[in-house]
Write a protein that holds these residues in place. Structure first.
Motif, PDB file in Angstrom:
ATOM      1  N   PHE A  34       7.702   7.194  -1.080  1.00 52.84           N
ATOM      2  CA  PHE A  34       6.817   6.063  -0.804  1.00 52.84           C
ATOM      3  C   PHE A  34       7.350   4.756  -1.392  1.00 52.84           C
ATOM      4  CE2 PHE A  34       3.911   9.789  -0.950  1.00 52.84           C
ATOM      5  CZ  PHE A  34       3.523   9.769   0.387  1.00 52.84           C
ATOM      6  N   VAL A  35       7.852   4.827  -2.605  1.00 45.58           N
ATOM      7  CA  VAL A  35       8.339   3.607  -3.259  1.00 45.58           C
ATOM      8  C   VAL A  35       9.508   3.007  -2.486  1.00 45.58           C
ATOM      9  CG1 VAL A  35       9.413   2.679  -5.339  1.00 45.58           C
ATOM     10  CG2 VAL A  35       7.510   4.307  -5.537  1.00 45.58           C
ATOM     11  N   SER A  36      10.438   3.839  -2.043  1.00 41.21           N
ATOM     12  CA  SER A  36      11.629   3.323  -1.356  1.00 41.21           C
ATOM     13  C   SER A  36      11.272   2.720   0.001  1.00 41.21           C
ATOM     14  CB  SER A  36      12.658   4.438  -1.179  1.00 41.21           C
ATOM     15  OG  SER A  36      12.124   5.516  -0.430  1.00 41.21           O
ATOM     16  N   THR A  37      10.459   3.415   0.793  1.00 35.69           N
ATOM     17  CA  THR A  37      10.103   2.872   2.110  1.00 35.69           C
ATOM     18  C   THR A  37       9.244   1.615   1.962  1.00 35.69           C
ATOM     19  OG1 THR A  37       8.264   4.478   2.209  1.00 35.69           O
ATOM     20  CG2 THR A  37      10.287   5.043   3.375  1.00 35.69           C
ATOM     21  N   GLY A  38       8.363   1.600   0.957  1.00 32.46           N
ATOM     22  CA  GLY A  38       7.540   0.410   0.741  1.00 32.46           C
ATOM     23  C   GLY A  38       8.364  -0.796   0.333  1.00 32.46           C
ATOM     24  N   LEU A  39       9.333  -0.597  -0.557  1.00 33.32           N
ATOM     25  CA  LEU A  39      10.167  -1.713  -0.999  1.00 33.32           C
ATOM     26  C   LEU A  39      11.009  -2.264   0.148  1.00 33.32           C
ATOM     27  CD1 LEU A  39      11.383  -0.504  -4.527  1.00 33.32           C
ATOM     28  CD2 LEU A  39       9.677  -2.272  -4.003  1.00 33.32           C
ATOM     29  N   VAL A  40      11.509  -1.387   1.000  1.00 36.92           N
ATOM     30  CA  VAL A  40      12.258  -1.853   2.177  1.00 36.92           C
ATOM     31  C   VAL A  40      11.369  -2.749   3.043  1.00 36.92           C
ATOM     32  CG1 VAL A  40      13.307  -1.121   4.359  1.00 36.92           C
ATOM     33  CG2 VAL A  40      13.890   0.064   2.234  1.00 36.92           C
ATOM     34  N   GLY A  41      10.108  -2.348   3.240  1.00 35.17           N
ATOM     35  CA  GLY A  41       9.185  -3.148   4.043  1.00 35.17           C
ATOM     36  C   GLY A  41       8.903  -4.508   3.430  1.00 35.17           C
ATOM     37  N   ILE A  42       8.759  -4.570   2.112  1.00 36.58           N
ATOM     38  CA  ILE A  42       8.500  -5.853   1.444  1.00 36.58           C
ATOM     39  C   ILE A  42       9.686  -6.800   1.641  1.00 36.58           C
ATOM     40  CG2 ILE A  42       8.191  -6.949  -0.803  1.00 36.58           C
ATOM     41  CD1 ILE A  42       6.623  -4.399  -1.632  1.00 36.58           C
ATOM     42  N   VAL A  43      10.887  -6.278   1.463  1.00 40.34           N
ATOM     43  CA  VAL A  43      12.081  -7.098   1.679  1.00 40.34           C
ATOM     44  C   VAL A  43      12.152  -7.584   3.121  1.00 40.34           C
ATOM     45  CG1 VAL A  43      14.613  -7.068   1.732  1.00 40.34           C
ATOM     46  CG2 VAL A  43      13.391  -6.009  -0.173  1.00 40.34           C
ATOM     47  N   TRP A  44      11.841  -6.695   4.053  1.00 41.47           N
ATOM     48  CA  TRP A  44      11.919  -7.081   5.463  1.00 41.47           C
ATOM     49  C   TRP A  44      10.857  -8.121   5.828  1.00 41.47           C
ATOM     50  CZ3 TRP A  44      15.653  -7.209   8.621  1.00 41.47           C
ATOM     51  CH2 TRP A  44      15.441  -7.443   9.979  1.00 41.47           C
ATOM     52  N   ALA A  55       0.838  -1.207   0.000  1.00 40.59           N
ATOM     53  CA  ALA A  55       0.000   0.000   0.000  1.00 40.59           C
ATOM     54  C   ALA A  55       0.869   1.251   0.000  1.00 40.59           C
ATOM     55  CB  ALA A  55      -0.926  -0.006   1.218  1.00 40.59           C
ATOM     56  N   THR A  56       1.998   1.202   0.702  1.00 40.12           N
ATOM     57  CA  THR A  56       2.918   2.345   0.732  1.00 40.12           C
ATOM     58  C   THR A  56       3.516   2.601  -0.646  1.00 40.12           C
ATOM     59  OG1 THR A  56       3.454   1.952   3.070  1.00 40.12           O
ATOM     60  CG2 THR A  56       5.021   3.242   1.785  1.00 40.12           C
ATOM     61  N   VAL A  57       3.954   1.544  -1.323  1.00 37.42           N
ATOM     62  CA  VAL A  57       4.477   1.698  -2.682  1.00 37.42           C
ATOM     63  C   VAL A  57       3.422   2.327  -3.588  1.00 37.42           C
ATOM     64  CG1 VAL A  57       5.243   0.454  -4.740  1.00 37.42           C
ATOM     65  CG2 VAL A  57       6.146  -0.190  -2.504  1.00 37.42           C
ATOM     66  N   MET A  58       2.177   1.874  -3.449  1.00 38.68           N
ATOM     67  CA  MET A  58       1.096   2.390  -4.296  1.00 38.68           C
ATOM     68  C   MET A  58       0.840   3.874  -4.047  1.00 38.68           C
ATOM     69  SD  MET A  58      -1.499  -0.879  -4.115  1.00 38.68           S
ATOM     70  CE  MET A  58      -2.786  -0.057  -5.056  1.00 38.68           C
ATOM     71  N   LEU A  59       1.137   4.363  -2.842  1.00 42.36           N
ATOM     72  CA  LEU A  59       0.994   5.792  -2.579  1.00 42.36           C
ATOM     73  C   LEU A  59       1.877   6.612  -3.520  1.00 42.36           C
ATOM     74  CD1 LEU A  59       0.867   5.782   1.329  1.00 42.36           C
ATOM     75  CD2 LEU A  59      -0.786   6.959  -0.138  1.00 42.36           C
ATOM     76  N   GLY A  60       3.003   6.028  -3.916  1.00 41.92           N
ATOM     77  CA  GLY A  60       3.887   6.728  -4.836  1.00 41.92           C
ATOM     78  C   GLY A  60       3.291   6.934  -6.214  1.00 41.92           C
ATOM     79  N   PHE A  61       2.228   6.193  -6.520  1.00 42.77           N
ATOM     80  CA  PHE A  61       1.588   6.308  -7.831  1.00 42.77           C
ATOM     81  C   PHE A  61       0.184   6.915  -7.742  1.00 42.77           C
ATOM     82  CE2 PHE A  61       4.618   2.824  -7.924  1.00 42.77           C
ATOM     83  CZ  PHE A  61       5.381   3.151  -9.037  1.00 42.77           C
TER      84      PHE A  61
END
Length: 436
Positions: free
Chosen positions: A178-188, A99-105
């Motif tokens: 948003f994209v960077s923080t979201g991707l970090v969360g997915i990896v974690w 959802a965080t990544v999607m905020l970037g779009f």
């Protein structure tokens, strides 16, 4: 699975220290959690300019997280009692990060509002899971240190990593925040699923460590109890956790504690810029001092509380002294109403936020007071009531901060902190687990 690792270890072996690795895992998760809460405040100026969103609608977007985060606390707590932390945390992390990544779009007010509501709802189980993990992995005498350490992660994100996100926005645009923080969360989320296990299943956790945790009050077999309690939601159980005076003491105390926190997460920049004439961006380190002070307060809180336990103090004294003392220190924020110089204003705010950090081991009392089979539900109610302040505090301050004076709003925060201290003094009483 590594179920035989612990049971076959020599009974007299030196206890392993895998629980401290778990503490680091929780710390990193909390850093990510709070970055995903604060990223909107960093992106907001550029985002709203690009999308043409007016201040009224910006306020609504900011509030979206708080509404769903609070509303989902009780369902989230119910899930914590039934779904293993390895699975529930991985799923929640992955979903709120998507959802965080999607905020970037996002390209409209509606999209931003709905996605922030989604982030709030999906982050809801996080702190009840943290409490559940700490209660499983740590003896009572180490629990406040563990809670203080992972809780400090929220201020690490705010004080140290915010400049990184600001740089990302400057170099690559608000979308990348948003994209960077979201991707970090997915990896974690993937890492958490791969690494986390219960104590008896964790590779390298020997029998001596598990015995140390168990003898010290850690509930190492909580997952077994959860598998035996697969019944659906019970209104009776909810009634139990809403009917105990001790629990209401920590519920109200958490609401008051979080009120100070949400002042700093929402109105703090506006107070400095509009009412104190500071340039928040150029003030740099000066404006970050309250967050650094809170970080120090959190670390001091856990270590001091567990030091008291090791010195022979009762659990009640060791846990309540930093909490009550911290809430009383937070009332010093009222001093900002009576000084004019910028350093003194920042000093009052930093002292108040240090007190807020010092009082932040409140989850240790959830771990100690909650009925064993209702730990998640109790944590959900605790976090639900505590996070109602995410809704009420910004609104109350908005009404009180009229014209050129912010003094009534600062007074409100000070009085709320005092009420929180009184809640712990008068309602909680003797600290002991509630037996059903």
């Amino acid at each position: 699975m590594h179920t035989h690792t612990a049971s076959t270890a020599p009974a007299l072996a030196t206890p392993s220290r895998k629980r401290f690795f778990i503490m680091v895992l929780l710390f990193i998760t909390v850093v990510i959690n709070y970055l995903d809460r604060s990223n909107l405040s960093i992106a907001a100026p550029a985002l709203t300019s690009d999308l043409g969103i007016d201040p009224v609608h910006v306020g609504l977007i900011f509030s979206a997280f708080g509404w769903t985060y609070a509303a989902m606390q009780i369902p989230g707590g119910w899930l914590v009692d039934r779904v293993p932390p390895r699975i529930l945390y991985s799923v929640a992390l992955a979903l709120w990060s998507i959802a965080t990544v999607m905020l970037g779009f996002a390209g409209s007010f509606i999209a931003l509002f709905v996605l922030r509501m989604a982030v709030g709802a999906l982050e809801a189980p996080a702190y009840p899971i943290n409490s559940r993990v700490v209660t499983t992995w740590f003896p009572e005498r180490e629990r406040a240190t563990a809670i203080g350490f992972y809780t400090s992660g929220q201020f690490v994100g705010l004080a140290f990593l915010t400049p990184v996100l600001a740089w990302l926005q400057h170099e690559f645009g608000w979308h990348m925040v948003f994209v960077s923080t979201g991707l970090v969360g997915i990896v974690w989320a993937v890492i958490w699923y791969a690494v986390y296990r219960e104590p008896r299943d964790f590779k390298g956790a020997n029998a001596a460590e598990i015995q140390l945790i168990s003898d010290g009050g850690g509930l190492v077999d909580m997952q077994k109890s959860a598998r035996q309690a697969k019944a659906g939601f019970s209104w009776t159980d909810l009634g139990i956790v809403l009917s105990k005076r001790k629990l209401w003491g920590i519920y109200l105390g958490q609401y008051c504690l979080n009120s100070t926190l949400w002042f700093f997460l929402t109105w703090f920049p506006t107070y400095l810029v509009k009412y104190r004439g500071m340039d928040f961006i150029k003030s740099g380190m000066l404006a970050s001092l309250p967050f650094l002070a809170a970080f120090v307060g959190v670390l001091c809180s856990g270590f001091f509380s567990d030091w008291l336990v090791r010195r022979g103090a009762s659990i009640g004294l060791a846990r309540k002294l930093p909490i009550i003392g911290g809430l009383l220190i937070s009332t010093c924020i009222i001093g900002a109403n009576y000084v004019d110089s910028t350093p003194l204003v920042i000093a009052c705010l930093a002292l108040a936020f240090f007190g807020n950090g010092l009082a932040s081991i409140t989850w240790s009392l959830v771990s100690t007071l909650a009925p064993a089979r209702l730990l998640g539900l109790t944590g959900g109610v605790f976090n639900f009531i505590g996070n109602l302040s995410a809704i009420t505090t910004p609104i109350a301050i908005g009404f009180l901060a009229t014209g050129d004076s912010f003094a009534p709003a600062i007074t409100y925060i000070a009085v709320t902190a005092l009420v929180g201290a009184l809640s712990y003094i008068l309602l909680v009483g003797k600290v002991e687990r509630i037996e059903l």
